[in-house]
Design a protein around this motif. Structure first.
Motif, PDB file in Angstrom:
ATOM      1  N   ALA A  68      51.307  50.740  68.585  1.00  0.00           N
ATOM      2  CA  ALA A  68      50.723  49.402  68.445  1.00  0.00           C
ATOM      3  C   ALA A  68      49.235  49.422  68.769  1.00  0.00           C
ATOM      4  O   ALA A  68      48.417  48.824  68.054  1.00  0.00           O
ATOM      5  N   MET A  69      48.877  50.160  69.834  1.00  0.00           N
ATOM      6  CA  MET A  69      47.466  50.210  70.246  1.00  0.00           C
ATOM      7  C   MET A  69      46.594  50.916  69.218  1.00  0.00           C
ATOM      8  O   MET A  69      45.492  50.494  68.920  1.00  0.00           O
ATOM      9  N   LEU A  70      47.133  52.023  68.707  1.00  0.00           N
ATOM     10  CA  LEU A  70      46.343  52.777  67.733  1.00  0.00           C
ATOM     11  C   LEU A  70      46.372  52.123  66.355  1.00  0.00           C
ATOM     12  O   LEU A  70      45.426  52.219  65.583  1.00  0.00           O
ATOM     13  N   GLY A  71      47.522  51.485  66.089  1.00  0.00           N
ATOM     14  CA  GLY A  71      47.721  50.926  64.738  1.00  0.00           C
ATOM     15  C   GLY A  71      46.972  49.640  64.495  1.00  0.00           C
ATOM     16  O   GLY A  71      46.581  49.358  63.354  1.00  0.00           O
ATOM     17  N   THR A  72      46.738  48.836  65.555  1.00  0.00           N
ATOM     18  CA  THR A  72      46.112  47.521  65.371  1.00  0.00           C
ATOM     19  C   THR A  72      44.741  47.606  64.690  1.00  0.00           C
ATOM     20  O   THR A  72      44.514  46.922  63.698  1.00  0.00           O
ATOM     21  N   PRO A  73      43.819  48.476  65.162  1.00  0.00           N
ATOM     22  CA  PRO A  73      42.514  48.546  64.467  1.00  0.00           C
ATOM     23  C   PRO A  73      42.661  48.985  63.016  1.00  0.00           C
ATOM     24  O   PRO A  73      41.952  48.492  62.141  1.00  0.00           O
ATOM     25  N   VAL A  74      43.592  49.915  62.784  1.00  0.00           N
ATOM     26  CA  VAL A  74      43.790  50.398  61.415  1.00  0.00           C
ATOM     27  C   VAL A  74      44.288  49.253  60.533  1.00  0.00           C
ATOM     28  O   VAL A  74      43.785  49.017  59.431  1.00  0.00           O
ATOM     29  N   LEU A  75      45.276  48.514  61.103  1.00  0.00           N
ATOM     30  CA  LEU A  75      45.838  47.386  60.341  1.00  0.00           C
ATOM     31  C   LEU A  75      44.781  46.324  60.064  1.00  0.00           C
ATOM     32  O   LEU A  75      44.652  45.839  58.940  1.00  0.00           O
ATOM     33  N   SER A  76      43.992  45.987  61.131  1.00  0.00           N
ATOM     34  CA  SER A  76      42.991  44.932  60.934  1.00  0.00           C
ATOM     35  C   SER A  76      41.923  45.358  59.932  1.00  0.00           C
ATOM     36  O   SER A  76      41.455  44.558  59.129  1.00  0.00           O
ATOM     37  N   SER A  77      41.561  46.660  59.964  1.00  0.00           N
ATOM     38  CA  SER A  77      40.557  47.103  58.984  1.00  0.00           C
ATOM     39  C   SER A  77      41.143  47.102  57.582  1.00  0.00           C
ATOM     40  O   SER A  77      40.447  46.844  56.609  1.00  0.00           O
ATOM     41  N   LEU A  78      42.464  47.384  57.493  1.00  0.00           N
ATOM     42  CA  LEU A  78      43.133  47.326  56.185  1.00  0.00           C
ATOM     43  C   LEU A  78      43.134  45.898  55.643  1.00  0.00           C
ATOM     44  O   LEU A  78      42.849  45.657  54.461  1.00  0.00           O
ATOM     45  N   VAL A  79      43.444  44.940  56.547  1.00  0.00           N
ATOM     46  CA  VAL A  79      43.455  43.521  56.157  1.00  0.00           C
ATOM     47  C   VAL A  79      42.064  43.097  55.702  1.00  0.00           C
ATOM     48  O   VAL A  79      41.887  42.433  54.672  1.00  0.00           O
ATOM     49  N   MET A  80      41.035  43.533  56.477  1.00  0.00           N
ATOM     50  CA  MET A  80      39.652  43.176  56.118  1.00  0.00           C
ATOM     51  C   MET A  80      39.264  43.766  54.765  1.00  0.00           C
ATOM     52  O   MET A  80      38.611  43.113  53.953  1.00  0.00           O
ATOM     53  N   ALA A  81      39.687  45.010  54.550  1.00  0.00           N
ATOM     54  CA  ALA A  81      39.371  45.656  53.268  1.00  0.00           C
ATOM     55  C   ALA A  81      40.029  44.922  52.113  1.00  0.00           C
ATOM     56  O   ALA A  81      39.427  44.739  51.046  1.00  0.00           O
ATOM     57  N   GLN A  82      41.277  44.488  52.358  1.00  0.00           N
ATOM     58  CA  GLN A  82      42.001  43.741  51.307  1.00  0.00           C
ATOM     59  C   GLN A  82      41.315  42.412  51.024  1.00  0.00           C
ATOM     60  O   GLN A  82      41.170  42.010  49.879  1.00  0.00           O
ATOM     61  N   GLU A  83      40.875  41.724  52.120  1.00  0.00           N
ATOM     62  CA  GLU A  83      40.177  40.436  51.956  1.00  0.00           C
ATOM     63  C   GLU A  83      38.885  40.627  51.174  1.00  0.00           C
ATOM     64  O   GLU A  83      38.566  39.856  50.271  1.00  0.00           O
ATOM     65  N   SER A  84      38.153  41.684  51.532  1.00  0.00           N
ATOM     66  CA  SER A  84      36.889  41.975  50.860  1.00  0.00           C
ATOM     67  C   SER A  84      37.114  42.270  49.379  1.00  0.00           C
ATOM     68  O   SER A  84      36.354  41.826  48.523  1.00  0.00           O
ATOM     69  N   GLU A  85      38.192  43.016  49.101  1.00  0.00           N
ATOM     70  CA  GLU A  85      38.518  43.336  47.710  1.00  0.00           C
ATOM     71  C   GLU A  85      38.878  42.064  46.940  1.00  0.00           C
ATOM     72  O   GLU A  85      38.469  41.893  45.793  1.00  0.00           O
ATOM     73  N   ALA A  86      39.627  41.165  47.622  1.00  0.00           N
ATOM     74  CA  ALA A  86      40.022  39.898  46.979  1.00  0.00           C
ATOM     75  C   ALA A  86      38.782  39.067  46.649  1.00  0.00           C
ATOM     76  O   ALA A  86      38.705  38.446  45.579  1.00  0.00           O
ATOM     77  N   ILE A  87      37.793  39.072  47.575  1.00  0.00           N
ATOM     78  CA  ILE A  87      36.538  38.320  47.343  1.00  0.00           C
ATOM     79  C   ILE A  87      35.815  38.882  46.120  1.00  0.00           C
ATOM     80  O   ILE A  87      35.339  38.139  45.260  1.00  0.00           O
ATOM     81  N   ILE A  88      35.750  40.209  46.053  1.00  0.00           N
ATOM     82  CA  ILE A  88      35.043  40.856  44.943  1.00  0.00           C
ATOM     83  C   ILE A  88      35.738  40.557  43.609  1.00  0.00           C
ATOM     84  O   ILE A  88      35.081  40.250  42.611  1.00  0.00           O
ATOM     85  N   VAL A  89      37.073  40.599  43.622  1.00  0.00           N
ATOM     86  CA  VAL A  89      37.830  40.308  42.385  1.00  0.00           C
ATOM     87  C   VAL A  89      37.575  38.867  41.948  1.00  0.00           C
ATOM     88  O   VAL A  89      37.297  38.595  40.783  1.00  0.00           O
ATOM     89  N   LYS A  90      37.628  37.926  42.915  1.00  0.00           N
ATOM     90  CA  LYS A  90      37.408  36.508  42.591  1.00  0.00           C
ATOM     91  C   LYS A  90      35.982  36.295  42.079  1.00  0.00           C
ATOM     92  O   LYS A  90      35.765  35.571  41.104  1.00  0.00           O
ATOM     93  N   ALA A  91      35.002  36.948  42.753  1.00  0.00           N
ATOM     94  CA  ALA A  91      33.599  36.806  42.348  1.00  0.00           C
ATOM     95  C   ALA A  91      33.408  37.294  40.918  1.00  0.00           C
ATOM     96  O   ALA A  91      32.729  36.646  40.112  1.00  0.00           O
ATOM     97  N   ALA A  92      34.018  38.428  40.604  1.00  0.00           N
ATOM     98  CA  ALA A  92      33.884  38.987  39.252  1.00  0.00           C
ATOM     99  C   ALA A  92      34.520  38.048  38.222  1.00  0.00           C
ATOM    100  O   ALA A  92      33.957  37.822  37.143  1.00  0.00           O
ATOM    101  N   GLN A  93      35.692  37.495  38.581  1.00  0.00           N
ATOM    102  CA  GLN A  93      36.362  36.544  37.665  1.00  0.00           C
ATOM    103  C   GLN A  93      35.488  35.310  37.454  1.00  0.00           C
ATOM    104  O   GLN A  93      35.300  34.853  36.323  1.00  0.00           O
ATOM    105  N   ASP A  94      34.940  34.776  38.564  1.00  0.00           N
ATOM    106  CA  ASP A  94      34.083  33.582  38.476  1.00  0.00           C
ATOM    107  C   ASP A  94      32.851  33.868  37.616  1.00  0.00           C
ATOM    108  O   ASP A  94      32.456  33.058  36.777  1.00  0.00           O
ATOM    109  N   GLY A  95      32.234  35.037  37.863  1.00  0.00           N
ATOM    110  CA  GLY A  95      31.027  35.415  37.121  1.00  0.00           C
ATOM    111  C   GLY A  95      31.300  35.509  35.626  1.00  0.00           C
ATOM    112  O   GLY A  95      30.536  34.976  34.816  1.00  0.00           O
ATOM    113  N   GLU A  96      32.404  36.161  35.276  1.00  0.00           N
ATOM    114  CA  GLU A  96      32.735  36.326  33.847  1.00  0.00           C
ATOM    115  C   GLU A  96      33.061  34.977  33.212  1.00  0.00           C
ATOM    116  O   GLU A  96      32.645  34.693  32.091  1.00  0.00           O
TER     117      GLU A  96
END
Lengths: 136, 220
Positions: A17-45
């Motif tokens: 749990a201790m080691l996994g939490t930062p990995v999980l949170s960074s994974l969640v952040m990466a997913q959120e960032s990817e979702a933002i980029i996908v939405k931005a690209a869709q909006d732009g197009e």
């Protein structure tokens, strides 16, 4: 003995749990960032599709010929600045890229179509003149 | 020091106002709030506090988008210039028909419905293939409604201006609601302005980007 095993299991769970939490949170952040980029690209197009004036670029290709076509390649359209209010840096970068890429594609496609239509019209006219003996 | 935008007989001088902006697109709902600083017709600064800290500095054809927390800056240079955000509705409201005349539109007719006078404006002849008519609704000499249409007569956008407040010798709308239509999608935007003041803080007037920050240039 059993108690010792339980301690062991608990210790492993805690470590994971201790080691996994930062990995999980960074994974969640990466997913959120990817979702933002996908939405931005869709909006732009989508915005580029709605805002680029296809008729003007068709006419530019039709009447302007090759220079009109070159302008459609070179000219960079302006995305709406209001779209970027309160948006993250990732969104701004992805939106701008997607808008410009899509808008330029529409511009050049329409100018190319216009150029093709004009060329075909000239060819048909020339053929007409040859067929009816106006040009020997 | 501060120049002004002269509009017919009215003059829009520098102002500061807090804003809250809601945008709804289908299931997507976004709220943004902050302060807008209008220095002149080509210099506008927007300071966003929520959902993130962001500064948009529009100066002519250059727009800087600065993120103080992330230490990032985008410098967007456009050949044509982009209308400054958040003040366009206010400028439209105070310019009214004068603004349309400046753009080459001509008055084609008018109709009074209840207490609103609707005027119909046709685009310049050369642009009729690409632009449709604009309808302007006026009440007590103030713009309360605008509608833009395609050359085929389809409605592109509608805007409603209300809650006018006296600012110097002019009236400014403090509530602007717009709907824009594309295909079958509707985008709704609602901006509420508060605390209008002619004072622009020195930190905004004298603002310059930290020299240590790398500026990413984007050409539009």
């Amino acid at each position: 003995m059993r108690l010792k095993n339980w301690y062991g299991v608990c210790a492993i769970i805690l470590i994971v749990a201790m080691l996994g939490t930062p990995v999980l949170s960074s994974l969640v952040m990466a997913q959120e960032s990817e979702a933002i980029i996908v939405k931005a690209a869709q909006d732009g197009e989508r915005d580029a599709e709605a805002e680029v004036n296809k008729g003007i670029w068709f006419i530019a290709g039709c009447l302007g010929g090759v220079p009109g076509l070159i302008v459609s390649y070179v000219y960079t359209p302006t995305p709406p600045s209001a779209r970027l209010i309160g948006k993250s840096p990732e969104y701004v970068a992805a939106y701008s890229d997607a808008y410009i890429r899509k808008a330029k594609k529409i511009q050049t496609d329409m100018a190319l179509t216009g150029c093709g239509v004009a060329a075909a019209s000239y060819a048909a006219y020339y053929l007409f003149l040859i067929m009816f003996g106006c040009i020997i | 020091m501060l120049t002004a935008l002269v509009v017919g007989f009215v003059t829009l001088t520098a102002f500061t106002a807090d804003f809250e902006r809601h945008v709804i697109e289908g299931d997507f709902h976004e709220t943004t709030s902050g302060t807008v600083y209008y220095q002149n017709s080509s210099k506008v600064t927007v300071e966003v506090n929520d959902p993130i800290e962001q500064m948009m500095i529009v100066d002519g054809k250059v727009m800087d988008i600065y993120y103080p927390q992330e230490g990032k800056v985008f410098r967007i240079k456009s050949k044509m210039g982009s209308p400054p955000p958040l003040v366009q509705g206010i400028i439209t409201a105070i310019k009214g028909g004068d603004g349309l005349t400046e753009m080459g539109y001509t008055l084609a007719g008018n109709k009074k419905k209840e207490d609103i006078l609707y005027t119909y404006w046709e685009p310049p002849k050369k642009m009729k293939k690409f632009l449709g008519i604009i309808i302007l609704g006026m009440k007590k000499g103030r713009v309360v409604y605008t509608e833009a249409r395609t050359p085929e007569g389809e409605v592109v956008s509608k805007s409603f201006y209300q809650d006018y407040i006296k600012f110097g010798n002019i009236w400014l709308p403090s509530d602007i609601y717009s709907e824009s239509y594309r295909d079958s999608n509707i985008t709704k935007e609602h901006i509420v302005y508060k605390n209008f003041t002619p004072h622009i803080p020195k930190r905004v007037l004298n603002f310059s980007l930290p020299t240590s920050i790398h500026v990413k240039e984007i050409k539009w």
